[in-house]
Scaffold this active site. Structure first.
Site, mmCIF file in Angstrom:
data_model
loop_
_atom_site.group_PDB
_atom_site.id
_atom_site.type_symbol
_atom_site.label_atom_id
_atom_site.label_comp_id
_atom_site.label_asym_id
_atom_site.label_seq_id
_atom_site.Cartn_x
_atom_site.Cartn_y
_atom_site.Cartn_z
ATOM 1 N N ASP A 90 0.851 -1.183 0.000
ATOM 2 C CA ASP A 90 0.000 0.000 0.000
ATOM 3 C C ASP A 90 0.890 1.237 0.000
ATOM 4 O O ASP A 90 2.103 1.150 0.155
ATOM 5 C CB ASP A 90 -0.964 -0.020 1.183
ATOM 6 C CG ASP A 90 -0.252 -0.065 2.527
ATOM 7 O OD1 ASP A 90 0.963 0.172 2.556
ATOM 8 O OD2 ASP A 90 -0.920 -0.333 3.534
ATOM 9 N N GLY A 92 0.911 3.961 1.985
ATOM 10 C CA GLY A 92 1.140 4.686 3.230
ATOM 11 C C GLY A 92 0.050 5.680 3.547
ATOM 12 O O GLY A 92 -0.011 6.212 4.656
ATOM 13 N N GLY A 93 -0.836 5.934 2.582
ATOM 14 C CA GLY A 93 -1.895 6.924 2.784
ATOM 15 C C GLY A 93 -2.824 6.586 3.930
ATOM 16 O O GLY A 93 -3.171 7.448 4.746
ATOM 17 N N GLN A 193 -11.773 6.913 -4.814
ATOM 18 C CA GLN A 193 -12.258 7.458 -3.543
ATOM 19 C C GLN A 193 -13.592 8.178 -3.774
ATOM 20 O O GLN A 193 -14.197 8.037 -4.828
ATOM 21 C CB GLN A 193 -11.204 8.389 -2.929
ATOM 22 C CG GLN A 193 -9.943 7.676 -2.438
ATOM 23 C CD GLN A 193 -10.157 6.868 -1.161
ATOM 24 O OE1 GLN A 193 -11.249 6.847 -0.584
ATOM 25 N NE2 GLN A 193 -9.111 6.181 -0.712
ATOM 26 N N ASP A 277 -7.769 -7.803 0.793
ATOM 27 C CA ASP A 277 -6.826 -7.982 1.901
ATOM 28 C C ASP A 277 -7.520 -7.547 3.178
ATOM 29 O O ASP A 277 -8.415 -6.700 3.151
ATOM 30 C CB ASP A 277 -5.558 -7.140 1.703
ATOM 31 C CG ASP A 277 -5.789 -5.689 2.101
ATOM 32 O OD1 ASP A 277 -5.406 -5.310 3.224
ATOM 33 O OD2 ASP A 277 -6.390 -4.927 1.308
ATOM 34 N N CYS A 315 -12.493 -29.231 6.969
ATOM 35 C CA CYS A 315 -11.305 -28.424 6.676
ATOM 36 C C CYS A 315 -10.069 -29.307 6.579
ATOM 37 O O CYS A 315 -9.840 -30.179 7.419
ATOM 38 C CB CYS A 315 -11.112 -27.370 7.771
ATOM 39 S SG CYS A 315 -9.645 -26.338 7.550
ATOM 40 N N CYS A 320 -6.684 -28.507 11.709
ATOM 41 C CA CYS A 320 -7.865 -29.372 11.793
ATOM 42 C C CYS A 320 -7.506 -30.846 11.586
ATOM 43 O O CYS A 320 -8.212 -31.734 12.070
ATOM 44 C CB CYS A 320 -8.913 -28.929 10.779
ATOM 45 S SG CYS A 320 -9.733 -27.380 11.230
ATOM 46 N N HIS A 346 -5.151 -22.034 10.507
ATOM 47 C CA HIS A 346 -6.530 -22.410 10.173
ATOM 48 C C HIS A 346 -7.289 -21.254 9.524
ATOM 49 O O HIS A 346 -7.923 -21.441 8.472
ATOM 50 C CB HIS A 346 -7.295 -22.875 11.411
ATOM 51 C CG HIS A 346 -8.757 -23.011 11.139
ATOM 52 N ND1 HIS A 346 -9.293 -24.089 10.453
ATOM 53 C CD2 HIS A 346 -9.803 -22.166 11.373
ATOM 54 C CE1 HIS A 346 -10.594 -23.907 10.305
ATOM 55 N NE2 HIS A 346 -10.923 -22.748 10.853
#
Length: 383
Positions: A90, A92-93, A193, A277, A315, A320, A346
């Site tokens: 990213d 840094g904003g 934005q 993310d 899973c 698991c 997990h």
């Protein structure tokens, strides 16, 4: 370098492939967050084992610690952290935005006090691009101002959101100019934005596409939706997401920043998002909050003290496959580091497997059926 192929669609959901300088990424994808260059509690080998294709690093924090001289000595972040697959950083904003009263924003950039030692520092579009070039991340994010949902104790007005968005547009042009001047061989993403206002989101996207067009369509490798999951009600987040995502250029990847829950990921893919993310799976893991196909589990609760079952019998993760709820409950209760590691394995496996299931569902044009099954399973609750 970025090559994006849109392989197939199912409704608005997209199945794609990104080719970056450090490898290929199949989308839609979730990117584990490695703020300081490491995904908390996970080694690069473990990340690969659970299916991670790309991770996220934090420009702001890596600039402050360990600093760019260390990065230069390792020829970038890949050499420093031992991860040889793609990395997104990213700009840094958002971190500067999060400093609140400790920072001052002007047209030139942002002046702020270092959260480490109080030193006066300055970050601008140009400096952000220079830092990210030295990190050598595969995907570079433009420097932007993250429009807050609230200013003081009230929601941002349309005029305030407009001023912030237009500054980010001007910073996008400066980011693009510096990225080009640096001859960065990686990919630069733009950030849409505009706060909670659809008309401002449209203006932001149009402005970014104009910058892109001026560069012959090579201005931006992808488009991100920023300024969501910043304290707004969920219905506002979904309203803006569902307005913006289908309008993003179809031939470039779409990235929803900082989102979110499993339900958010499915809703995002349904709206046309390719990349996500969030710190939620790793942070919640350390707090003992675990995601499963059939709802969430708070492993510290006494009901799990004698439970010999795995977290999720469907899973396939290491946790698991080898440990019971009772053991994980015990580790959480006594504060054992292994508990945080097993929980993180997990949760990240669950997120990455969820994305893999969505890729398969889109390929087979069964995404609507997948959505219905996902919602029913999660609503059932972890028994």
């Amino acid at each position: 370098m970025l090559k994006y192929e849109l392989l197939t669609t199912d409704g608005l959901a997209r199945r794609g492939r990104m080719t970056l300088n450090h490898g290929v990424v199949e989308t839609p994808i979730f990117m584990p967050v490695g703020t300081y260059g490491a995904v908390k509690a996970m080694s690069p080998a473990e990340l690969k084992d659970i299916g991670a294709q790309i991770i996220l690093g934090n420009t702001f924090h890596l600039w402050l610690r360990p600093g760019l001289e260390v990065m230069d000595a390792h020829k970038g972040l890949h050499g420093f952290n031992g991860w040889d697959k793609p990395i997104l950083t990213d700009s840094g904003g958002f971190q500067v935005f999060s400093l609140g009263d400790l920072r001052k924003i002007t047209e030139d950039g942002v002046t702020f006090a270092s959260p480490i030692n109080g030193d006066k520092l300055f970050l601008s579009p140009e400096i952000s691009m220079q830092i990210q070039r030295r990190l050598n991340s595969d995907i570079v994010m433009q420097f932007d101002e993250c429009t807050p949902y609230k200013i003081g104790d009230r929601p941002a007005t349309e005029a305030e959101a407009a001023a912030s968005m237009r500054m980010s547009l001007r910073w996008a042009q400066r980011s693009r100019n510096e990225f080009e001047r640096e001859k960065n061989p990686n990919a630069l993403f733009a950030i849409v934005q505009g706060g909670m206002f659809e008309n401002l989101r449209d203006e932001s996207l149009a402005g970014l596409q104009a910058i892109d067009a001026d560069a012959g369509g090579e201005g931006f490798g992808g488009y991100a939706i920023g300024g969501l999951s910043v304290g707004e009600p969920k219905e506002d987040m979904m309203r803006v997401l569902q307005h913006v995502a289908p309008r993003l250029p179809a031939d470039k990847p779409h990235y929803l920043m900082g989102v979110g829950t499993p339900e958010d990921l499915v809703a995002g893919v349904a709206a046309g998002v390719d990349m996500f993310d969030c710190v939620m799976p790793t942070r919640n893991a350390r707090n003992g909050w675990l995601f499963t196909r059939f709802g969430d589990i708070k492993i510290k609760n006494a009901v799990h003290r004698n439970d010999p079952r795995p977290l999720d019998e469907t899973c396939g993760c290491y946790t698991c496959s080898n440990f019971s709820r009772a053991y994980l409950h015990h580790l959480q209760r006594v504060g054992e580091i292994l508990g945080a590691r097993l929980n993180t394995i997990h949760n990240l496996y669950y997120y990455l497997e969820l994305m893999a299931e969505m890729r398969t569902a889109i390929e087979s044009h069964g995404f609507a059926a997948f959505q219905a099954r996902f919602a029913a399973d999660r609503a059932r609750g972890a028994l």
